[in-house]
Design a protein around this motif. Structure first.
Motif, PDB file in Angstrom:
ATOM      1  N   THR A  34      40.882  45.586  41.655  1.00 31.24           N
ATOM      2  CA  THR A  34      41.081  45.116  43.033  1.00 31.24           C
ATOM      3  C   THR A  34      40.635  43.665  43.236  1.00 31.24           C
ATOM      4  O   THR A  34      41.424  42.848  43.729  1.00 31.24           O
ATOM      5  N   PRO A  35      39.417  43.279  42.871  1.00 34.09           N
ATOM      6  CA  PRO A  35      39.054  41.874  43.052  1.00 34.09           C
ATOM      7  C   PRO A  35      39.768  40.945  42.075  1.00 34.09           C
ATOM      8  O   PRO A  35      40.064  39.797  42.412  1.00 34.09           O
ATOM      9  N   THR A  36      40.060  41.456  40.871  1.00 35.41           N
ATOM     10  CA  THR A  36      40.727  40.618  39.874  1.00 35.41           C
ATOM     11  C   THR A  36      42.157  40.300  40.288  1.00 35.41           C
ATOM     12  O   THR A  36      42.582  39.133  40.295  1.00 35.41           O
ATOM     13  N   LEU A  37      42.916  41.314  40.665  1.00 36.76           N
ATOM     14  CA  LEU A  37      44.295  41.100  41.093  1.00 36.76           C
ATOM     15  C   LEU A  37      44.352  40.346  42.414  1.00 36.76           C
ATOM     16  O   LEU A  37      45.250  39.533  42.638  1.00 36.76           O
TER      17      LEU A  37
ATOM     18  N   GLU B  90      38.741  37.286  47.718  1.00 37.39           N
ATOM     19  CA  GLU B  90      37.701  37.624  48.697  1.00 37.39           C
ATOM     20  C   GLU B  90      37.239  36.347  49.397  1.00 37.39           C
ATOM     21  O   GLU B  90      36.719  35.432  48.759  1.00 37.39           O
ATOM     22  N   GLN B  91      37.419  36.296  50.694  1.00 38.04           N
ATOM     23  CA  GLN B  91      37.180  35.067  51.460  1.00 38.04           C
ATOM     24  C   GLN B  91      35.702  34.889  51.822  1.00 38.04           C
ATOM     25  O   GLN B  91      35.341  34.715  52.986  1.00 38.04           O
ATOM     26  N   THR B  92      34.845  34.934  50.812  1.00 42.41           N
ATOM     27  CA  THR B  92      33.411  34.875  51.069  1.00 42.41           C
ATOM     28  C   THR B  92      32.950  33.488  51.533  1.00 42.41           C
ATOM     29  O   THR B  92      31.928  33.377  52.210  1.00 42.41           O
ATOM     30  N   ARG B  93      33.661  32.451  51.146  1.00 44.85           N
ATOM     31  CA  ARG B  93      33.236  31.102  51.523  1.00 44.85           C
ATOM     32  C   ARG B  93      33.299  30.861  53.024  1.00 44.85           C
ATOM     33  O   ARG B  93      32.645  29.951  53.535  1.00 44.85           O
ATOM     34  N   ARG B  94      34.095  31.643  53.720  1.00 48.87           N
ATOM     35  CA  ARG B  94      34.195  31.457  55.168  1.00 48.87           C
ATOM     36  C   ARG B  94      32.884  31.780  55.867  1.00 48.87           C
ATOM     37  O   ARG B  94      32.635  31.303  56.974  1.00 48.87           O
ATOM     38  N   TYR B  95      32.072  32.610  55.233  1.00 44.48           N
ATOM     39  CA  TYR B  95      30.839  33.059  55.866  1.00 44.48           C
ATOM     40  C   TYR B  95      29.655  32.797  54.933  1.00 44.48           C
ATOM     41  O   TYR B  95      28.914  33.694  54.572  1.00 44.48           O
TER      42      TYR B  95
END
Length: 247
Positions: A24-27, A35-40
């Motif tokens: 899931t995270p790889t694809l 995964e939009q972690t940089r937004r937060y």
């Protein structure tokens, strides 16, 4: 139903959940925005390069799953004791990744602690379990890696959830609360490392890696860097204690 049926069922579900956990995270990163972690971003989020730790975590979990799904591994005490909690950890981590990819960060502070709790249950169960084969030792090692990183990441996700809700990440109260949370997570990991008979080294390594890279990030507040360094030192001391007191 026979024990053999239960072993086969558990192995099938374990294989499916582990593949989803890795894929899931790889694809998502390959075919989407990931995964939009940089937004937060938070003041306790480790630097980007620290997330390379997922490479060993994924590799270890895949290897552990293969061992548990082989005919001889399905009936191993390691698989029977830790299989279902690991299924929970993989499944909830997959749900976390999907939430992060769909920008549903309000869910992540709830999902990752649950995934961490599942990994903790597996780790605890493995302490009193003696594997029948040498290959089965891959499971305590990979579980320690997963638990060590997600224990730290759970604290980061709680802070990220607050940022997503509109909290100023650089406000003095937020920084203080983040430092306290980091120290609390470090203390919990250190306690776990101190009493672990199996998987303690990888548990310590995963958490210490995240803490040390955070401590080395110049853009973070001084109090955060000091808290991260103190946490890593506590975990290293706990591992040293365990090495001296356990055969």
């Amino acid at each position: 139903m026979s024990q053999d049926f239960h072993d086969r069922l558990r192995s099938l579900v374990l294989a499916g959940s582990c593949v989803a956990f890795v894929a899931t995270p790889t694809l998502g990163a390959l075919i989407g925005e990931g995964e939009q972690t940089r937004r937060y971003d938070t003041v306790i989020t480790p630097p980007d390069y620290a997330f390379a730790v997922w490479g060993p975590i994924f590799a270890g979990c895949l290897a552990s799953t293969v061992v548990q799904c082989l005919p001889g591994g399905r009936s191993d005490p390691v698989s029977r004791r830790a299989g279902w909690p690991l299924i929970g950890a993989y499944a909830v981590n997959t749900a976390w990744s999907l939430a992060a990819q769909r920008d549903r960060f309000e869910l992540t502070p709830y999902l990752l602690p649950v995934a961490t709790a599942c990994a903790a249950v597996a780790h605890i169960r493995l302490q009193g379990t003696r594997p029948r084969t040498g290959w089965a030792s891959a499971t305590p090692a990979s579980t320690g890696l997963l638990l060590g990183w997600t224990a730290l990441a759970s604290t980061v996700n709680i802070a990220a959830g607050a940022v997503a809700a509109g909290t100023d990440r650089t406000a003095p109260r937020t920084v203080t609360a983040s430092a306290i949370g980091l120290l609390a997570a470090s203390a919990a990991v250190a306690a776990g490392v101190a009493v672990s008979r199996r998987g303690g080294t990888t548990l310590a390594l995963a958490s210490a890696w995240g803490l040390l890279t955070t401590a080395a990030t110049r853009g973070r507040p001084r109090s955060i860097r000091l808290a991260a360094a103190a946490g890593a030192t506590a975990i290293a001391a706990a591992r040293s204690f365990a090495a001296r007191t356990r055969p």
